[in-house]
Design a protein around this motif. Structure first.
Motif, PDB file in Angstrom:
ATOM      1  N   TYR A 128       0.815  -1.214   0.000  1.00  0.00           N
ATOM      2  CA  TYR A 128       0.000   0.000   0.000  1.00  0.00           C
ATOM      3  C   TYR A 128       0.851   1.268   0.000  1.00  0.00           C
ATOM      4  O   TYR A 128       0.343   2.349  -0.302  1.00  0.00           O
ATOM      5  N   CYS A 129       2.123   1.137   0.296  1.00  0.00           N
ATOM      6  CA  CYS A 129       3.027   2.294   0.167  1.00  0.00           C
ATOM      7  C   CYS A 129       3.297   2.639  -1.288  1.00  0.00           C
ATOM      8  O   CYS A 129       3.710   3.761  -1.594  1.00  0.00           O
ATOM      9  N   TYR A 130       3.082   1.665  -2.185  1.00  0.00           N
ATOM     10  CA  TYR A 130       3.466   1.826  -3.584  1.00  0.00           C
ATOM     11  C   TYR A 130       2.275   1.892  -4.537  1.00  0.00           C
ATOM     12  O   TYR A 130       2.438   1.764  -5.748  1.00  0.00           O
ATOM     13  N   MET A 131       1.066   2.084  -4.003  1.00  0.00           N
ATOM     14  CA  MET A 131      -0.087   2.323  -4.872  1.00  0.00           C
ATOM     15  C   MET A 131       0.170   3.590  -5.684  1.00  0.00           C
ATOM     16  O   MET A 131       0.960   4.454  -5.275  1.00  0.00           O
ATOM     17  N   SER A 132      -0.492   3.723  -6.807  1.00  0.00           N
ATOM     18  CA  SER A 132      -0.225   4.883  -7.662  1.00  0.00           C
ATOM     19  C   SER A 132      -0.453   6.194  -6.916  1.00  0.00           C
ATOM     20  O   SER A 132       0.301   7.161  -7.083  1.00  0.00           O
ATOM     21  N   ASP A 133      -1.485   6.232  -6.040  1.00  0.00           N
ATOM     22  CA  ASP A 133      -1.774   7.485  -5.329  1.00  0.00           C
ATOM     23  C   ASP A 133      -0.867   7.674  -4.110  1.00  0.00           C
ATOM     24  O   ASP A 133      -0.300   8.750  -3.914  1.00  0.00           O
ATOM     25  N   THR A 134      -0.694   6.635  -3.295  1.00  0.00           N
ATOM     26  CA  THR A 134       0.125   6.804  -2.087  1.00  0.00           C
ATOM     27  C   THR A 134       1.599   6.997  -2.418  1.00  0.00           C
ATOM     28  O   THR A 134       2.302   7.763  -1.736  1.00  0.00           O
ATOM     29  N   PHE A 135       2.076   6.332  -3.455  1.00  0.00           N
ATOM     30  CA  PHE A 135       3.476   6.499  -3.853  1.00  0.00           C
ATOM     31  C   PHE A 135       3.723   7.935  -4.330  1.00  0.00           C
ATOM     32  O   PHE A 135       4.755   8.549  -4.029  1.00  0.00           O
ATOM     33  N   GLU A 136       2.752   8.489  -5.062  1.00  0.00           N
ATOM     34  CA  GLU A 136       2.854   9.875  -5.506  1.00  0.00           C
ATOM     35  C   GLU A 136       2.802  10.833  -4.322  1.00  0.00           C
ATOM     36  O   GLU A 136       3.557  11.821  -4.264  1.00  0.00           O
ATOM     37  N   MET A 137       1.954  10.537  -3.346  1.00  0.00           N
ATOM     38  CA  MET A 137       1.890  11.381  -2.152  1.00  0.00           C
ATOM     39  C   MET A 137       3.216  11.335  -1.384  1.00  0.00           C
ATOM     40  O   MET A 137       3.686  12.359  -0.876  1.00  0.00           O
ATOM     41  N   TRP A 138       3.808  10.176  -1.313  1.00  0.00           N
ATOM     42  CA  TRP A 138       5.124  10.023  -0.683  1.00  0.00           C
ATOM     43  C   TRP A 138       6.143  10.922  -1.383  1.00  0.00           C
ATOM     44  O   TRP A 138       6.891  11.664  -0.757  1.00  0.00           O
ATOM     45  N   GLU A 294       1.103   9.546 -12.500  1.00  0.00           N
ATOM     46  CA  GLU A 294       1.777   8.644 -13.429  1.00  0.00           C
ATOM     47  C   GLU A 294       2.959   7.984 -12.720  1.00  0.00           C
ATOM     48  O   GLU A 294       3.559   8.572 -11.819  1.00  0.00           O
ATOM     49  N   PRO A 295       3.317   6.767 -13.100  1.00  0.00           N
ATOM     50  CA  PRO A 295       4.491   6.127 -12.501  1.00  0.00           C
ATOM     51  C   PRO A 295       5.734   6.991 -12.692  1.00  0.00           C
ATOM     52  O   PRO A 295       5.886   7.659 -13.721  1.00  0.00           O
ATOM     53  N   PHE A 296       6.613   7.001 -11.698  1.00  0.00           N
ATOM     54  CA  PHE A 296       7.818   7.822 -11.806  1.00  0.00           C
ATOM     55  C   PHE A 296       9.096   7.038 -11.498  1.00  0.00           C
ATOM     56  O   PHE A 296      10.180   7.603 -11.497  1.00  0.00           O
ATOM     57  N   VAL A 297       8.962   5.735 -11.234  1.00  0.00           N
ATOM     58  CA  VAL A 297      10.122   4.886 -10.980  1.00  0.00           C
ATOM     59  C   VAL A 297      10.048   3.665 -11.899  1.00  0.00           C
ATOM     60  O   VAL A 297       9.013   2.998 -11.964  1.00  0.00           O
ATOM     61  N   SER A 298      11.136   3.396 -12.630  1.00  0.00           N
ATOM     62  CA  SER A 298      11.218   2.210 -13.510  1.00  0.00           C
ATOM     63  C   SER A 298       9.929   2.030 -14.323  1.00  0.00           C
ATOM     64  O   SER A 298       9.323   0.956 -14.332  1.00  0.00           O
ATOM     65  N   VAL A 299       9.539   3.077 -14.998  1.00  0.00           N
ATOM     66  CA  VAL A 299       8.236   3.114 -15.663  1.00  0.00           C
ATOM     67  C   VAL A 299       8.108   2.027 -16.732  1.00  0.00           C
ATOM     68  O   VAL A 299       7.133   1.260 -16.754  1.00  0.00           O
ATOM     69  N   GLU A 300       9.088   1.918 -17.614  1.00  0.00           N
ATOM     70  CA  GLU A 300       8.991   0.943 -18.701  1.00  0.00           C
ATOM     71  C   GLU A 300       9.042  -0.481 -18.191  1.00  0.00           C
ATOM     72  O   GLU A 300       8.346  -1.370 -18.696  1.00  0.00           O
ATOM     73  N   LEU A 301       9.868  -0.719 -17.182  1.00  0.00           N
ATOM     74  CA  LEU A 301       9.974  -2.073 -16.625  1.00  0.00           C
ATOM     75  C   LEU A 301       8.673  -2.478 -15.959  1.00  0.00           C
ATOM     76  O   LEU A 301       8.211  -3.612 -16.115  1.00  0.00           O
TER      77      LEU A 301
END
Length: 420
Positions: A128-138, A294-301
């Motif tokens: 849950y730390c890495y959901m699209s919304d929570t990861f962006e909030m982090w 939008e994803p911001f870490v290792s997007v293509e992978l």
């Protein structure tokens, strides 16, 4: 080219998600699976065929960790992670643990000291730390967009009653039926602690009224819902609630800072409101953004993995574990053993708070040996196989005592569901 990391998965049911990440990851490969539940092993065999992999299957964990794997993913029962993690690290294996990290303070001490003594990598798969919304909030909070944290709210509301027999195998002694209300706290609390980057120093626990539908499917205390009120080291207050309350599944996180606000919306969009610290932008005069992150870490992978479950978070938890072992940049997002224990201990001590009339409990800092020494032999928990005469009540409310006939009927209903 360096060889890929050889990784084994313990727990073929929840672990199937990690298997799928490993099957396509450029830096790792799935080489072994361990489980003793036959239907899960059958699914694992199908998985192996689907990906054309030569994967060894084990039913005994001790034999499993004798193999030449470099690392272990623990996706077994949530109350058994710490002992398996310690055993794996002492066998020279890196460990990624599913939730939760431990079920009593003594296990937390043993887990941390196994990491320190062996030097193996341990990461915590709090997806849950890495959901699209929570990861962006982090990311946004760490940038300083809303200043210093003053207050936060978080919840994990998921009514599992319709699936409870399947989740518990119709067994009234299953860990889910014996867990205290505050135990499963890191889906709600974890993302906030990672965003805030501040250690919890005090926790007070509460529980809601029992829920009768859960008693009908094996939860002796009616699966009360857990609430934690937490004071962080910087003085901020966090309110966390989790359980099977009656609301469609969605999880909300709100951070109130000195310069603004960060929160997620029902469609996983992020709302960010911030000021520049002057009176000209105070009140309703700040800047408000609502957008789909939008994803911001290792997007293509991440995209090539095809792993979009839980908002892509299941990919990230496993990916960051691999990168942490390899010493690569993305490994900085992995959750370490101290952070994991901070999250889990909030729930364990909140339960003790509840049993003592919701008194505040001081949170130990297990980075310090003197704090660990205070809890080194503290095995008290709700699991009687582990705690013995130190077993704690599951709830402050009276528990239903199931007759042998009731237990047999629950087991029959579960077995019938397997054939449907």
């Amino acid at each position: 080219m360096e060889r890929k990391l050889r990784i084994g998965v313990m727990g073929a049911r929840r672990g199937e998600t990690m298997m799928r990440v490993l099957a396509t990851h450029p830096d790792a490969e799935l080489t072994a699976i361990c489980d003793n539940f036959e239907p899960a092993l059958e699914r694992a065999h199908k998985f192996c065929k689907e990906f054309g992999k030569d994967i060894a299957i084990y039913t005994d964990f001790d034999e499993f960790i004798k193999t030449d794997i470099d690392a272990v993913v623990l996706a077994n029962f949530a109350n058994e992670h710490a002992p398996f993690a310690v055993k794996a690290m002492k066998a020279g294996k890196h460990v990624m643990s599913e939730v939760l990290p431990c079920q009593n303070p003594a296990e937390a001490v043993a887990l941390i000291e196994a990491v320190e003594e062996t030097g193996m990598v341990y990461t915590y798969a709090e997806n849950y730390c890495y959901m699209s919304d929570t990861f962006e909030m982090w990311r946004r909070f760490q940038k300083g967009d809303i200043g210093e944290l003053h207050f936060a709210q978080c919840d994990y509301i998921h009514d599992c009653s319709a699936d409870w027999l399947d989740l518990t195998y119709g067994d009234t002694e299953h860990w889910r039926n014996q867990m205290p209300p505050t135990f499963y706290c890191t889906h709600s609390l974890g993302p906030v602690l990672m965003m805030a980057n501040s250690r919890p120093v005090e926790v007070t626990g509460y529980e809601t009224l029992p829920m009768e539908p859960f008693r009908q499917v094996g939860s002796a205390t009616g699966h009360t819902n857990g609430i934690e009120m937490i004071r962080l080291e910087n003085g901020a207050i966090v309110e966390s609630i989790h359980g099977g309350l009656k609301r469609p599944k969605n999880n909300y996180y709100s951070l109130y800072g000195s310069l603004g606000y960060l929160g997620n919306l029902e469609n996983d969009d992020v709302l960010c409101y911030f000021e520049d610290g002057t009176l000209e932008t105070a009140g309703d005069r700040g800047t408000k953004e609502i957008y789909t992150p939008e994803p911001f870490v290792s997007v293509e992978l991440r995209r090539s993995s095809g792993m979009e479950s839980h908002g892509g978070s299941d990919f990230y938890a496993t990916h960051f574990f691999i990168q942490k072992i390899l010493g690569k940049e993305d490994g900085k997002w992995a959750i370490d053993v101290y952070q994991a224990v901070d999250m889990g201990m909030c729930g364990l001590l909140a339960h003790r708070s509840i049993l003592n009339g919701s008194v505040p409990m001081k949170m130990p800092d297990f980075r310090k040996k003197e704090d660990r020494d205070l809890y080194r032999n503290d095995i008290a928990c709700t699991d009687k196989k582990v705690a013995g005469d130190k077993t704690l009540p599951v709830s402050s409310y009276p528990a239903h005592i199931y007759t042998e006939e009731e237990k047999a009927e629950l087991k029959r209903k579960w077995e019938q569901s397997l054939n449907n």
